[in-house]
Design a protein around this motif. Structure first.
Motif, mmCIF file in Angstrom:
data_model
loop_
_atom_site.group_PDB
_atom_site.id
_atom_site.type_symbol
_atom_site.label_atom_id
_atom_site.label_comp_id
_atom_site.label_asym_id
_atom_site.label_seq_id
_atom_site.Cartn_x
_atom_site.Cartn_y
_atom_site.Cartn_z
ATOM 1 N N UNK A 187 38.548 44.478 38.346
ATOM 2 C CA UNK A 187 37.424 43.864 39.057
ATOM 3 C C UNK A 187 37.448 42.354 38.876
ATOM 4 N N UNK A 188 36.831 41.656 39.832
ATOM 5 C CA UNK A 188 36.729 40.203 39.717
ATOM 6 C C UNK A 188 35.262 39.792 39.743
ATOM 7 N N UNK A 189 35.020 38.494 39.668
ATOM 8 C CA UNK A 189 33.647 38.002 39.628
ATOM 9 C C UNK A 189 32.882 38.245 40.930
ATOM 10 N N UNK A 190 33.604 38.445 42.016
ATOM 11 C CA UNK A 190 32.945 38.635 43.301
ATOM 12 C C UNK A 190 32.582 40.076 43.594
ATOM 13 N N UNK A 191 32.866 40.977 42.673
ATOM 14 C CA UNK A 191 32.519 42.367 42.880
ATOM 15 C C UNK A 191 33.522 43.124 43.732
ATOM 16 N N UNK A 192 34.801 42.761 43.632
ATOM 17 C CA UNK A 192 35.846 43.434 44.408
ATOM 18 C C UNK A 192 36.904 44.004 43.473
ATOM 19 N N UNK A 193 37.592 45.033 43.965
ATOM 20 C CA UNK A 193 38.693 45.636 43.223
ATOM 21 C C UNK A 193 40.021 45.115 43.767
ATOM 22 N N UNK A 194 40.962 44.851 42.870
ATOM 23 C CA UNK A 194 42.302 44.422 43.249
ATOM 24 C C UNK A 194 43.296 45.338 42.550
ATOM 25 N N UNK A 195 44.183 45.964 43.338
ATOM 26 C CA UNK A 195 45.067 46.970 42.770
ATOM 27 C C UNK A 195 46.523 46.579 42.742
ATOM 28 N N UNK A 196 47.259 47.259 41.872
ATOM 29 C CA UNK A 196 48.713 47.134 41.806
ATOM 30 C C UNK A 196 49.260 48.460 41.302
#
Length: 483
Positions: free
Chosen positions: A204-213
């Motif tokens: 998760x990031x500060x903007x409330x989004x998920x980033x995957x790998x």
């Protein structure tokens, strides 16, 4: 004898007798050939072909009125969207193909799918059709115009491949096909896709989004250095959870399971999370609460997770600025609210976590509150090195369903590591090491580090033995100093 003087009726009778004799002889010959053919078929034809012949004969005898044909079209009714059932049926049949029995085979290569990829999953499928599958590899399937059989609950069905798939069953099995067989195909294919897909890990990031790998952690329950009884209990709990969808629905509970992994640093908590992820084939969502600044952001992150996923919050004790229902005394020991001394610090504003607006209540509301039903088949994992620092609200039954202690390296855990690193299950140093492991506290991470120092099993085990001896000597020295 003058035939002209014989009555016509007598001539007709003689011809009838001769015709009867010829018919009887012909019938006997046909019967003999039939018996011979049946015997040859029994000796020469494989069971599969005889079964297929019997099925075909049975179908012809009972007539079309005794069969029901289900047409599974490639496209939806509007002709534009793909028919998901068509993909499922072809992917299912691909697992049933016998390459030695089919006259023609379609050979294609399946494209590797990522964890959330809804693409077809196959590249270059035959006949212009796209199958749905999981990991990469070769796929065998029927070619257009061919057919094959399947058996479900003792009922025989027949598939024929054309522009559509035509599935034929006895009409008496209509309810079974619609109620159990088609759902069985769908569940079977979904399970295969889940097992074969490439897993992903999301942060998760500060903007409330998920980033995957991509997530390629190699840990499994077979390689995990953990006490065997405790390991088996975790596996059994996961298996039971996967099978209980209807049970959770019947008792009115969200289909989720919570685990608290606790123990000293280096005891394998992260490795256990990886083993659970690989076992379930669920994508992993690593939630860093320090990046969440409000309950609404937390809510957005958690509700955007799909079904069949694992949420992990590592070091949950570090996410608190202080306990919500108590403080620390001067020595740093956790106290309950009614046990604080007069000069102990007062508790912080009610149940705040790190961040300005996110609260413990906001997190718990997702774990077992109103928002807990926002998804299904989810695993929630909290890890901590210090269980006694956690707020009692996190430990309440129904939130963390199973508490798993990850302790120091014992004998069984060491044997797993020795097998992993050197493929050995015995060594002259094992008796001494077993005794030393019972006397000193050493983590699996420390043992692994010592084993990694040499690829020679004798050198590595000798170095570990000396390390354990030093640990024991230091422990005895410390105890003597305290005395």
């Amino acid at each position: 004898m003058d035939l002209s003087t014989v009555p016509a009726s007598s001539l007709s009778y003689g011809k009838a007798v001769d015709a009867y004799k010829k018919a009887a002889a012909t019938a006997a010959t046909v019967t003999a050939y039939a018996v011979l053919a049946r015997g040859m078929a029994r000796e020469l034809l494989p069971d599969e072909l005889r079964d297929a012949a019997r099925w075909a004969a049975s179908f012809l005898l009972r007539g079309a009125a005794g069969a029901r044909a289900f047409v599974i079209r490639r496209y939806e009714d509007d002709g534009r969207g793909d028919n998901a059932l068509f993909k499922d049926a072809r992917a299912y049949l691909a697992t049933k193909v016998d390459p030695h029995a089919m006259p023609r085979l379609c050979l294609s290569r399946r494209r590797r799918r990522r964890g959330n990829d809804d693409d077809d999953g196959y590249g270059g499928a035959c006949g212009g059709h796209a199958d749905n599958g999981g990991g990469g590899g070769q796929v065998l399937s029927m070619e257009v115009g061919d057919s094959m059989d399947d058996v479900f609950e003792g009922a025989e069905g027949h598939y024929k491949e054309a522009a559509s798939l035509e599935l034929t069953f006895d009409a008496e099995h209509t309810d079974m096909v619609l109620g159990r067989y088609i759902p069985f195909i769908t569940a079977n294919v979904e399970e295969a896709r889940r097992r074969e897909r490439t897993l992903q890990i999301f942060s998760s990031d500060n903007g409330g989004s998920w980033h995957g790998s991509s997530y390629l952690h190699p840990a499994t329950f077979d390689t995990l250095a953990m006490e065997p009884v405790r390991k088996r209990s975790v596996v059994a709990d996961l298996d039971r959870f996967l099978k209980r969808k209807e049970y959770y629905r019947r008792i009115g509970k969200a289909w989720k399971r919570g685990y608290l992994l606790y123990g000293p640093p280096g005891t394998g908590k992260s490795s256990l999370v990886a083993a659970m992820t690989n076992y379930l084939r669920f994508n992993l969502y690593d939630l860093d609460l320090s990046n969440v600044n409000s309950n609404s952001t937390l809510q957005w992150l958690l509700t955007s997770m799909p079904d069949k996923s694992i949420l992990v919050v590592e070091d949950i004790d570090c996410c608190f600025s202080a306990r919500s229902r108590g403080g620390l005394d001067k020595s740093g020991v956790v106290q309950k609210a009614d046990e604080r001394t007069s000069d102990a610090p007062a508790p912080p504003n009610k149940d705040h976590l790190t961040g300005d607006g996110m609260t413990l209540s906001g997190l718990l509301n997702f774990v077992d509150g109103l928002w807990s039903t926002s998804g299904e088949e989810r695993i929630i994992i909290f890890t901590t090195n210090y269980k006694d620092r956690l707020d009692p609200a996190l430990l309440r039954p129904g939130r963390m369903d199973m508490h798993v202690y990850m302790g120091y390296c014992g004998w069984e855990a060491f044997k797993t590591l020795a097998e992993n690193y050197f493929l050995v299950d015995d060594h002259p140093l094992f008796p001494e090491m077993q005794k030393l492991l019972a006397e000193v506290e050493v983590t699996p991470a420390e043992v692994s580090e010592m084993l990694l120092r040499s690829e020679d099993v004798d050198v590595a085990l000798q170095g570990l033995t000396e390390f354990l001896r030093e640990k024991k000597q230091g422990k005895q020295t410390g105890e003597a100093g305290q005395a």
